[in-house]
Enzyme design. Structure first.
Site, short mmCIF file in Angstrom:
data_model
loop_
_atom_site.label_atom_id
_atom_site.label_comp_id
_atom_site.label_asym_id
_atom_site.label_seq_id
_atom_site.Cartn_x
_atom_site.Cartn_y
_atom_site.Cartn_z
N GLY A 200 50.20 82.80 38.92
CA GLY A 200 51.12 82.25 40.27
C GLY A 200 51.01 83.60 40.96
N SER A 201 52.07 83.68 41.34
CA SER A 201 52.10 84.56 42.23
C SER A 201 52.71 86.26 41.76
CB SER A 201 52.60 84.08 43.87
OG SER A 201 54.06 84.21 42.76
N THR A 202 52.14 86.60 41.98
CA THR A 202 52.48 88.07 42.18
C THR A 202 53.70 88.06 42.17
OG1 THR A 202 50.03 88.93 42.78
CG2 THR A 202 52.47 90.48 42.59
N GLU A 203 54.80 87.46 42.91
CA GLU A 203 56.43 88.07 42.80
C GLU A 203 56.69 87.10 42.07
OE1 GLU A 203 56.98 85.86 46.38
OE2 GLU A 203 59.44 86.19 46.21
N GLU B 241 47.44 88.77 49.84
CA GLU B 241 46.09 87.89 49.49
C GLU B 241 46.49 86.25 50.22
OE1 GLU B 241 47.68 85.58 45.89
OE2 GLU B 241 45.77 85.10 45.23
N GLU C 59 48.59 86.09 34.72
CA GLU C 59 47.49 85.52 35.59
C GLU C 59 48.39 85.21 37.08
OE1 GLU C 59 44.28 84.91 37.51
OE2 GLU C 59 44.70 83.01 36.88
N LYS D 216 55.15 72.81 32.87
CA LYS D 216 54.93 73.20 33.46
C LYS D 216 54.38 73.04 35.04
CE LYS D 216 56.98 74.79 37.49
NZ LYS D 216 56.55 74.00 38.63
N CYS E 235 42.11 82.37 43.04
CA CYS E 235 42.91 83.60 42.36
C CYS E 235 42.19 84.46 43.29
CB CYS E 235 43.95 83.82 41.29
SG CYS E 235 43.16 83.26 39.85
N GLY F 107 55.45 86.31 39.41
CA GLY F 107 55.56 87.11 37.57
C GLY F 107 55.64 88.30 37.52
P1 NDP Z 1 54.47 80.39 42.69
O1 NDP Z 1 53.98 81.25 41.88
O2 NDP Z 1 55.63 79.72 43.31
O3 NDP Z 1 53.81 79.10 41.42
C1 NDP Z 1 53.16 78.66 40.54
C2 NDP Z 1 54.10 78.03 39.13
O4 NDP Z 1 55.55 78.89 38.82
C3 NDP Z 1 54.68 76.46 39.76
O5 NDP Z 1 54.33 76.04 39.27
C4 NDP Z 1 56.25 77.34 40.54
O6 NDP Z 1 56.13 76.26 40.59
C5 NDP Z 1 56.71 78.45 39.25
N1 NDP Z 1 57.85 79.40 39.65
C6 NDP Z 1 57.93 79.37 40.54
N2 NDP Z 1 58.86 80.11 40.96
C7 NDP Z 1 59.56 80.06 39.66
C8 NDP Z 1 60.37 80.52 38.94
N3 NDP Z 1 61.61 81.62 39.27
N4 NDP Z 1 60.17 80.77 37.39
C9 NDP Z 1 59.17 79.72 36.41
N5 NDP Z 1 58.52 79.71 37.50
C10 NDP Z 1 58.73 79.54 38.78
O7 NDP Z 1 53.01 80.28 43.66
P2 NDP Z 1 53.13 79.53 44.97
O8 NDP Z 1 52.88 78.15 44.63
O9 NDP Z 1 54.46 79.75 45.89
O10 NDP Z 1 52.42 79.57 46.19
C11 NDP Z 1 53.13 81.22 46.57
C12 NDP Z 1 51.51 82.11 46.73
O11 NDP Z 1 51.69 82.43 45.28
C13 NDP Z 1 50.38 81.75 46.80
O12 NDP Z 1 50.43 81.61 48.72
C14 NDP Z 1 49.25 82.65 46.83
O13 NDP Z 1 48.91 83.41 47.25
C15 NDP Z 1 50.02 83.20 44.92
N6 NDP Z 1 49.61 82.50 43.96
C16 NDP Z 1 48.44 82.45 43.16
C17 NDP Z 1 47.99 82.25 42.16
C18 NDP Z 1 47.41 81.94 41.48
O14 NDP Z 1 46.18 81.25 40.41
N7 NDP Z 1 46.95 83.97 41.41
C19 NDP Z 1 48.37 79.95 42.27
C20 NDP Z 1 49.34 80.00 43.18
C21 NDP Z 1 49.83 80.25 44.39
P3 NDP Z 1 56.74 75.37 42.19
O15 NDP Z 1 55.18 74.63 41.72
O16 NDP Z 1 57.34 74.56 41.99
O17 NDP Z 1 56.70 76.50 42.72
#
Ligand code: NDP
Length: 497
Positions: free
Chosen positions: A247-250, A400, A269, A195, A303, A252
């Site tokens: 993606g985000s720590t939250e 972050e 990650e 996804k 990140c 994750g």
């Molecule tokens: P998210 O963690 O929400 O997004 C990462 C991926 O997870 C996206 O494909 C997202 O879909 C998907 N996702 C969102 N919610 C869920 C869930 N409940 N279960 C499974 N998958 C999910 O990051 P955001 O894009 O919202 O960014 C928010 C913050 O996260 C940023 O401001 C940044 O600080 C941090 N971030 C860190 C990254 C890294 O590489 N470490 C990368 C991106 C963001 P969707 O795109 O629809 O949200």
């Protein structure tokens, strides 16, 4: 008068040294008006849709599918069938051929992919062209090389594929994150449901055409687009054996809670708040370039960005002065212009998050500097920003920001630098700038970070493992280490795998 003098005289006429526009043509990209999901080697009509835009102009680029639980279910079923009916038992040397083909096709079509990546994500074309695309192809080449050598990589452990991998990726490096996830999974004999991020689905959808050209068997890679709900459906699906998330720590943490006790394998990650540490014996001009690359590369949507600059007190003033001067030369604007250094912020939501954190920095008492620059009227933009006078407790030093915003702090001794650098819940990366090799090693041993760069920053190589400590996640991607999360071993039980 010599030819040289004559030319010099002519050149002196104009005092205007601004850059002329150098736009990359978008003609090479042929977008469909509407995309479905890519399941079992074919396009499947999406029952729900949304529009994906260009963050630089807010124009709609295409309508894409909002994956439902039923779409995810279909994709997992297709991946399972492909796993059981051939892919998992195909000799590694055969799997390698497909990966090599994909790598070569990405190279051949790299300009098309680079333009689309910049259009949909907002990153400067020179970065998608010179970083994202070459690295994405390199990952497929690299893991193609491992596909028939797994027995040698893990001697006496009988490596076997796990099954169906659910992969969820973010918007900052859409195609590169896809490559980081798909290449090792396939090399090890797994099949995939991926996804992409909600805001950047288009290069993943174009990648489906590469899969078709490479004649990858149907169902080995399936792509379902959509927002977080689609990701959650993938996490929850019982037919998935492993989740790989960036993606985000939250989010994750939420995924980890959800998977506890299910037996599904997981790698995370997550975020970072890296310290880029500059000692007074460094090559200062080189360090300035590293600082700029560390935080303004990809608008700071990285990140492992060097978002906390730790400067030794004795060089604080000359360094900050040079940094500000360098900042004034950064060109912010059209991502498709080859001269652009800082492109568009990926989404309105991300822009709001950056603005909110920057406002908190001002309120808490930090001093802000932004070079004069005219931002385009449409789209999402944020000027390169430096905060000085930052205390460790400020939110801009803790959280972050994921934008082009640098927080500068100082230190006196190496011990103090280590203490401040490690004073964060994250542990993804760090940078050290000094001419002393012994000090680099001393620092690297004490920094609690998955990657430590010395006298450079943001260097990536498929052969080098990447991943974090603490709230930056666990598991490694890249290198030999990046194979392990996609394999089962005879001794997995005893090793706790
Ligand atoms: P998210 O963690 O929400 O997004 C990462 C991926 O997870 C996206 O494909 C997202 O879909 C998907 N996702 C969102 N919610 C869920 C869930 N409940 N279960 C499974 N998958 C999910 O990051 P955001 O894009 O919202 O960014 C928010 C913050 O996260 C940023 O401001 C940044 O600080 C941090 N971030 C860190 C990254 C890294 O590489 N470490 C990368 C991106 C963001 P969707 O795109 O629809 O949200």
């Amino acid at each position: 008068m010599s030819e040289l003098d004559r030319r010099a005289g002519q050149a002196a006429v104009s005092g205007d040294w601004t850059y002329a526009p150098a736009p990359e043509s978008r003609e090479i990209v042929r977008l469909a008006e509407r995309y479905g999901h890519f399941i079992g080697g074919a396009w499947v009509e999406a029952s729900e849709t949304y529009e994906t835009i260009s963050p630089a102009s807010e124009e709609t680029l295409a309508v894409v599918g909002q994956g439902t639980a039923a779409d995810v279910d279909r994709a997992v079923a297709a991946a399972r069938e492909a796993f059981e009916n051939g892919w998992s038992t195909l000799p590694g040397s055969e799997r390698a051929k497909y990966l090599f083909r994909i790598a070569r096709l990405l190279q051949e079509r790299s300009r098309e992919f680079a333009v689309l990546e910049s259009l949909n994500g907002g990153k400067p074309i020179k970065e998608s062209r010179d970083v994202d695309l070459p690295l994405a192809a390199a990952h497929f080449f690299y893991y193609a090389g491992w596909a028939d050598k797994l027995e040698y990589a893990f001697p006496n452990r009988r490596p076997r594929p796990i099954g169906v991998a659910g992969q969820i990726i973010p918007w900052n490096f859409p195609l590169l994150m896809l490559a980081w996830k798909v290449a090792p999974a396939l090399a090890c004999g797994n099949t995939v449901v991926l996804k992409p991020a909600e805001t950047t689905p288009l290069t993943a959808l174009l990648f489906c055409d590469v899969l078709r050209q490479a004649e990858l068997p149907p169902g080995v890679v399936n792509i379902v687009t959509g927002d977080g709900r689609t990701g959650a459906a993938l996490v929850e699906h019982e037919g998935v054996d492993k989740i790989a998330f960036t993606g985000s720590t939250e989010v994750g943490k939420a995924i980890q809670r959800r998977l506890a006790g299910t037996g599904k394998r997981l790698t995370l990650e997550l975020g970072g708040k890296a310290a880029n540490i500059v000692f007074d014996d460094c090559a200062l001009d080189q360090a300035i370039e590293g600082i700029v690359n560390g935080i303004y590369f990809n608008q700071g949507h990285v990140c492992c960005a060097g978002s906390r600059l730790l400067v030794q007190e004795s060089i604080y003033e000359p360094l900050v002065e040079k940094l500000k001067r360098r900042l004034s030369t950064l060109r912010v604007g059209d991502p498709l212009d080859k001269n652009t250094d800082v492109g568009a912020i990926n989404s309105r939501l991300q822009l709001q998050k950056i603005e909110e954190l920057v406002a908190s920095g001002r309120e808490e008492g930090a001093e802000i500097y932004q070079p004069p620059c005219r931002l385009p009227e449409r789209g999402y933009w944020f000027a390169p920003t430096v905060f000085t006078n930052v205390a460790q407790s400020y939110r801009i030093a803790q959280e972050e920001i994921f934008g082009p915003v640098l927080s500068v702090l100082t230190f006196r001794t190496p011990d103090e630098a280590i203490e401040k650098a490690n004073n964060t819940p994250y542990g993804l990366s760090a940078g050290v700038w000094t001419e002393k090799g012994s000090r680099i090693l001393w620092m690297a041993q004490r920094l609690r970070a998955g990657v430590v760069w010395a006298n450079t920053y943001n260097r990536f190589d498929p052969a080098s493992p990447f991943g974090g400590y603490k709230e930056s996640g666990f598991g490694r991607e890249g290198g030999l280490h990046g194979l392990e999360p996609y394999l089962d071993f005879d001794d997995s039980e005893t090793r706790g795998g």
